[in-house]
Design a protein around this motif. Structure first.
Motif: not given
Length: 205
Positions: A38-48, A100-118
């Protein structure tokens, strides 16, 4: 700290854990090899973010639509449509140098989400669609994943602690591409064919 919305309430995730290369056809469209693990990487809270950008610091961005889970109390408790924004040209350079991929994947605003539903507790088929300007561009479901959600959760926890509110993005199906300012994106997550959550974004500069 950036927040997401769960059933109308605000939650502050600590991090976003992402799975790469989890759909075979997407692996092939980018000319990558099927991974042995499995390929895994992390985005920080600032990416959200809740805004969809077409560029960041002058770099063009590409979209990757993903089924995204909220982790709470030892399990995936909720789901959203997520967009993993990628600086593809920079990522290609980093991959060619085995960096590592962080410069291309973990920048500010790089993880966009809709509302979460249960989620309902029973096991069921989750799917996603992404339409751009009313044309279906991406479509996939958990059956097409190399690693299913339960496997992803178990693998992450072999080396990293998840805390309540963390998000896990499970990879993207084929159909990724460049974001163009002004285009209208509609991302939808379904459960057994029924819409769970859907959201519209207009890409901005």
């Amino acid at each position: 700290m950036n927040q997401i919305t769960l059933d109308g309430s605000s939650i502050t995730p600590n991090k976003v854990v992402c799975v790469g290369r989890n759909y075979v056809e997407h692996i092939h469209e980018l000319g990558n090899e099927v991974p042995n693990e499995m390929v895994l990487f992390v985005k920080p809270n600032s990416a959200i973010s809740s805004s969809l950008l077409a560029s960041h610091n002058g770099d063009e961005l590409h979209y990757e639509g993903e089924i995204s889970f909220l982790y709470q109390n030892g399990k995936f408790s909720a789901v959203a449509f997520g967009i993993d924004l990628t600086k593809r040209s920079i990522q290609n350079v980093l991959k060619s140098k085995s960096l590592p991929w962080e410069r291309s994947k973990a920048f500010n605003g790089s993880a966009v989400f809709s509302e979460f539903v249960s989620l309902q507790p029973e096991a069921s088929l989750l799917g996603l669609t992404l339409s751009i300007n009313n044309t279906l561009i991406q479509e996939g479901d958990t059956q097409l994943m190399l690693y299913k959600p339960d496997e992803i959760l178990a693998e992450i926890q072999t080396f990293m602690a998840l805390t309540n509110g963390d998000i896990v993005m499970t990879g993207t199906p084929k159909g990724v591409g460049k974001i163009i300012a002004g285009d209208v994106y509609i991302g939808t997550v379904t459960q057994n064919g029924k819409t769970l959550v859907s959201q519209q974004w207009t890409a901005s500069v």
